[in-house]
Design a protein around this motif. Sequence first.
Motif, short mmCIF file in Angstrom:
data_model
loop_
_atom_site.label_atom_id
_atom_site.label_comp_id
_atom_site.label_asym_id
_atom_site.label_seq_id
_atom_site.Cartn_x
_atom_site.Cartn_y
_atom_site.Cartn_z
N THR A 45 63.95 -42.23 40.75
CA THR A 45 62.76 -41.41 41.03
C THR A 45 62.88 -40.01 40.44
OG1 THR A 45 63.72 -40.61 43.08
CG2 THR A 45 62.35 -42.60 43.22
N GLY A 46 64.10 -39.63 40.01
CA GLY A 46 64.34 -38.28 39.53
C GLY A 46 64.89 -37.37 40.62
N ASN A 47 64.87 -37.82 41.86
CA ASN A 47 65.43 -37.06 42.98
C ASN A 47 66.89 -37.47 43.19
OD1 ASN A 47 62.98 -35.77 43.64
ND2 ASN A 47 62.31 -37.56 44.80
N THR A 48 67.63 -36.63 43.91
CA THR A 48 68.98 -37.00 44.29
C THR A 48 68.93 -37.91 45.51
OG1 THR A 48 69.29 -35.15 45.80
CG2 THR A 48 69.88 -34.78 43.48
N GLU A 49 70.06 -38.56 45.81
CA GLU A 49 70.14 -39.40 47.01
C GLU A 49 69.80 -38.59 48.26
OE1 GLU A 49 73.81 -42.32 45.93
OE2 GLU A 49 74.18 -40.17 46.00
N LEU A 50 70.32 -37.37 48.31
CA LEU A 50 70.08 -36.49 49.46
C LEU A 50 68.58 -36.23 49.63
CD1 LEU A 50 72.01 -35.11 51.46
CD2 LEU A 50 71.93 -33.10 50.01
N GLU A 51 67.90 -35.94 48.53
CA GLU A 51 66.45 -35.69 48.60
C GLU A 51 65.70 -36.94 49.04
OE1 GLU A 51 65.64 -32.31 45.25
OE2 GLU A 51 66.22 -34.29 44.55
N GLU A 52 66.11 -38.10 48.54
CA GLU A 52 65.43 -39.35 48.91
C GLU A 52 65.60 -39.64 50.40
OE1 GLU A 52 63.36 -41.42 47.22
OE2 GLU A 52 63.45 -39.96 45.60
N ILE A 53 66.81 -39.44 50.91
CA ILE A 53 67.04 -39.65 52.35
C ILE A 53 66.22 -38.65 53.15
CG2 ILE A 53 68.76 -39.55 54.20
CD1 ILE A 53 70.81 -40.55 52.05
N GLY A 54 66.23 -37.38 52.74
CA GLY A 54 65.46 -36.35 53.43
C GLY A 54 63.98 -36.65 53.45
N LYS A 55 63.43 -37.08 52.32
CA LYS A 55 62.01 -37.41 52.27
C LYS A 55 61.68 -38.63 53.12
CE LYS A 55 60.90 -35.35 47.84
NZ LYS A 55 60.40 -35.56 46.49
N THR A 56 62.58 -39.60 53.14
CA THR A 56 62.36 -40.78 53.99
C THR A 56 62.29 -40.38 55.45
OG1 THR A 56 63.45 -42.25 52.41
CG2 THR A 56 63.32 -43.02 54.69
N ASP A 75 76.72 -39.94 58.47
CA ASP A 75 76.42 -38.92 59.48
C ASP A 75 76.44 -37.52 58.88
OD1 ASP A 75 76.16 -40.89 61.39
OD2 ASP A 75 78.12 -40.56 62.29
N THR A 76 77.38 -37.25 57.99
CA THR A 76 77.46 -35.93 57.36
C THR A 76 76.21 -35.63 56.55
OG1 THR A 76 79.87 -36.04 57.30
CG2 THR A 76 78.82 -34.47 55.81
N ILE A 77 75.73 -36.61 55.80
CA ILE A 77 74.50 -36.42 55.02
C ILE A 77 73.34 -36.04 55.94
CG2 ILE A 77 72.71 -37.68 53.74
CD1 ILE A 77 75.02 -39.12 52.28
N LEU A 78 73.22 -36.75 57.07
CA LEU A 78 72.14 -36.45 58.00
C LEU A 78 72.28 -35.05 58.59
CD1 LEU A 78 72.00 -39.90 59.78
CD2 LEU A 78 70.36 -38.98 58.13
N LYS A 79 73.48 -34.68 58.97
CA LYS A 79 73.70 -33.36 59.54
C LYS A 79 73.40 -32.26 58.52
CE LYS A 79 77.02 -35.11 62.86
NZ LYS A 79 78.45 -35.18 63.24
N VAL A 80 73.75 -32.49 57.27
CA VAL A 80 73.44 -31.52 56.21
C VAL A 80 71.93 -31.39 56.04
CG1 VAL A 80 73.53 -31.16 53.70
CG2 VAL A 80 75.62 -31.71 54.96
N ILE A 81 71.22 -32.51 56.00
CA ILE A 81 69.76 -32.47 55.86
C ILE A 81 69.14 -31.71 57.03
CG2 ILE A 81 67.67 -33.89 55.95
CD1 ILE A 81 69.26 -35.97 54.26
N PHE A 82 69.59 -31.99 58.25
CA PHE A 82 69.01 -31.31 59.41
C PHE A 82 69.37 -29.82 59.41
CE2 PHE A 82 69.14 -35.67 61.56
CZ PHE A 82 67.88 -35.97 61.10
#
Length: 181
Positions: A45-56, A75-82
């Motif tokens: 999509t052109g986004n990073t994995e982190l951006e895709e998870i955040g948008k979802t 869990d770390t990815i989620l905590k970083v997004i939040f």
Amino acid sequence: SNDELITDETITHLAEASEAPIEIDHPFIDDMSKYPELKTREMPTGNTELEEIGKTIAKNNRVADLMGHAGVGKDTILKVIFAATNRPYVGINMDKSMISQELMGSYKIDEDGKVYFKDGVVPHCGKYGFNLIISEINAAHADIISALHQVTEKNGKIHVKQKDEVIEPSPKFRIVTTRNP
């Protein structure tokens, strides 16, 4: 650059994708500096994995599920997004011994001998718009999955059977589960 944890542009995109307003300087938000630098890659999509998870998480109607092998940082990815989007979260780890009352609430007795109902983590997060991270959801007992089912439906409600209460969750409320394959 893909080496940065989250850029200002990423946070802006996450904020725009979210229907729930971002809270700046919430007292229960983690400081981004406590997290390690995450390695991420660009998706088709052109986004990073982190951006895709955040948008979802932002666009989804309250529920998302991350599956990955143990130790990959779900869990770390989620905590970083939040943390990056200034959203409070509560994290719980499932195991076979947990019962639904631990999540939904139960009756207690105060020091005067009066009986009262104490909300569990799910109604509390729903009422106050916190994000709920449920780790290892595949270890949950069937009664917990049943208790969570109604809230995971589109426009779902939180039904606290013990006190026959139906809660309309805050639009900021999200449940994100993680599991190993």
